[in-house]
Write a protein that holds these residues in place. Sequence first.
Motif, short mmCIF file in Angstrom:
data_model
loop_
_atom_site.label_atom_id
_atom_site.label_comp_id
_atom_site.label_asym_id
_atom_site.label_seq_id
_atom_site.Cartn_x
_atom_site.Cartn_y
_atom_site.Cartn_z
N SER A 105 5.22 -47.84 3.00
CA SER A 105 5.45 -46.95 4.15
C SER A 105 4.17 -46.81 4.96
O SER A 105 3.07 -46.78 4.42
N LEU A 106 4.38 -46.75 6.27
CA LEU A 106 3.31 -46.56 7.23
C LEU A 106 3.58 -45.24 7.93
O LEU A 106 4.62 -45.08 8.58
N GLY A 107 2.65 -44.29 7.80
CA GLY A 107 2.84 -42.97 8.38
C GLY A 107 2.46 -42.91 9.84
O GLY A 107 1.48 -43.51 10.26
N LEU A 108 3.25 -42.17 10.62
CA LEU A 108 2.93 -41.92 12.03
C LEU A 108 2.27 -40.56 12.15
O LEU A 108 2.58 -39.64 11.40
N ASP A 109 1.40 -40.41 13.14
CA ASP A 109 0.67 -39.15 13.32
C ASP A 109 1.53 -38.11 14.06
O ASP A 109 1.11 -37.53 15.04
N TYR A 110 2.71 -37.89 13.54
CA TYR A 110 3.60 -36.82 14.00
C TYR A 110 3.53 -35.73 12.94
O TYR A 110 3.53 -36.05 11.76
N PRO A 111 3.49 -34.46 13.33
CA PRO A 111 3.61 -33.92 14.68
C PRO A 111 2.29 -33.98 15.44
O PRO A 111 1.21 -33.87 14.86
N GLN A 112 2.42 -34.12 16.73
CA GLN A 112 1.30 -34.09 17.66
C GLN A 112 0.97 -32.61 17.94
O GLN A 112 1.78 -31.73 17.66
N PRO A 113 -0.20 -32.33 18.54
CA PRO A 113 -0.54 -30.93 18.85
C PRO A 113 0.52 -30.20 19.67
O PRO A 113 0.82 -29.03 19.41
N GLU A 114 1.12 -30.88 20.64
CA GLU A 114 2.16 -30.21 21.44
C GLU A 114 3.42 -29.90 20.62
O GLU A 114 4.10 -28.90 20.87
N ASP A 115 3.72 -30.74 19.63
CA ASP A 115 4.86 -30.47 18.74
C ASP A 115 4.58 -29.24 17.87
O ASP A 115 5.45 -28.39 17.68
N ARG A 116 3.36 -29.15 17.37
CA ARG A 116 2.96 -27.99 16.55
C ARG A 116 2.99 -26.71 17.38
O ARG A 116 3.46 -25.67 16.91
N ALA A 117 2.50 -26.77 18.62
CA ALA A 117 2.48 -25.58 19.48
C ALA A 117 3.90 -25.12 19.80
O ALA A 117 4.20 -23.92 19.74
N ARG A 118 4.78 -26.07 20.11
CA ARG A 118 6.18 -25.73 20.40
C ARG A 118 6.84 -25.08 19.19
O ARG A 118 7.53 -24.06 19.30
N ALA A 119 6.61 -25.66 18.03
CA ALA A 119 7.20 -25.12 16.81
C ALA A 119 6.65 -23.74 16.48
O ALA A 119 7.41 -22.83 16.10
N GLN A 120 5.35 -23.55 16.65
CA GLN A 120 4.75 -22.24 16.37
C GLN A 120 5.32 -21.19 17.32
O GLN A 120 5.66 -20.09 16.89
N ALA A 121 5.45 -21.54 18.59
CA ALA A 121 6.01 -20.60 19.57
C ALA A 121 7.47 -20.28 19.24
O ALA A 121 7.93 -19.16 19.46
N GLY A 122 8.18 -21.27 18.69
CA GLY A 122 9.60 -21.06 18.36
C GLY A 122 9.81 -20.49 16.97
O GLY A 122 10.93 -20.14 16.60
N TYR A 124 9.37 -22.08 13.97
CA TYR A 124 9.96 -23.02 13.02
C TYR A 124 8.97 -24.11 12.66
O TYR A 124 7.90 -24.23 13.26
N ASP A 125 9.31 -24.91 11.68
CA ASP A 125 8.48 -26.02 11.21
C ASP A 125 8.84 -27.27 12.01
O ASP A 125 10.01 -27.64 12.07
N PRO A 126 7.85 -27.98 12.60
CA PRO A 126 8.18 -29.17 13.38
C PRO A 126 8.57 -30.38 12.52
O PRO A 126 9.04 -31.39 13.02
N GLY A 127 8.39 -30.28 11.22
CA GLY A 127 8.64 -31.42 10.35
C GLY A 127 7.42 -32.31 10.31
O GLY A 127 6.38 -32.01 10.89
N GLY A 128 7.55 -33.42 9.66
CA GLY A 128 6.43 -34.35 9.53
C GLY A 128 6.80 -35.46 8.57
O GLY A 128 7.98 -35.65 8.26
N ASP A 129 5.81 -36.16 8.10
CA ASP A 129 6.02 -37.25 7.15
C ASP A 129 6.96 -38.31 7.73
O ASP A 129 7.83 -38.83 7.04
N ILE A 130 6.79 -38.63 9.01
CA ILE A 130 7.59 -39.66 9.66
C ILE A 130 6.95 -41.01 9.36
O ILE A 130 5.77 -41.22 9.60
#
Length: 178
Positions: A105-122, A124-130
């Motif tokens: 498996s090759l990991g992608l650098d998700y979540p990005q900072p904007e994904d984390r900010a959106r999730a924090q504001a909402g 919820y957890d943005p997920g990860g380990d993509i």
Amino acid sequence: MKRLARVFSALVMLALLGLGAAWFYFAPAPPTPAQPPILGTVDRIIVEKSARRMVLLQAGEKVREYRIALGFSPQGDKVRQGDGRTPEGVFRIDRRNDRSAYHLSLGLDYPQPEDRARAQAGGYDPGGDIMIHGQPNAVGDEVVLRGDWTAGCIAVSNAEMREIWAATDAETVVEVRP
């Protein structure tokens, strides 16, 4: 006696349908035509979700194309953990795992900072380990699961994953398009 015969017939039909479904999901992968090896590393990987296609580029030229499986709910961008979506955007490979539950498996650098900010504001957890990965280790090397079955990752056959693994390094750009 007729009732027993109908029950038996129904059970036989269910068993045959079950075998057919198992064959559909766990059929051996079709053989891929032999291609020359990829020399060196690729510069970019393009994932086209709607086409279920991954393309490897080297110096801007396509060197490989693969059929892929995505998250179990592939429409739209990933929003939160557990939504079954594959994130869209431009990422980089940031980790490699040769002991994954899936073949490499090759990991992608998700979540990005904007994904984390959106999730924090909402709240919820943005997920990860993509990941880009092969098939589950439990099904063996010759099997390719059909349909979209991952939790948000990008899956290919094990043979294809070995080729991708050899042709990528940390920081390879991965662009995931709708």
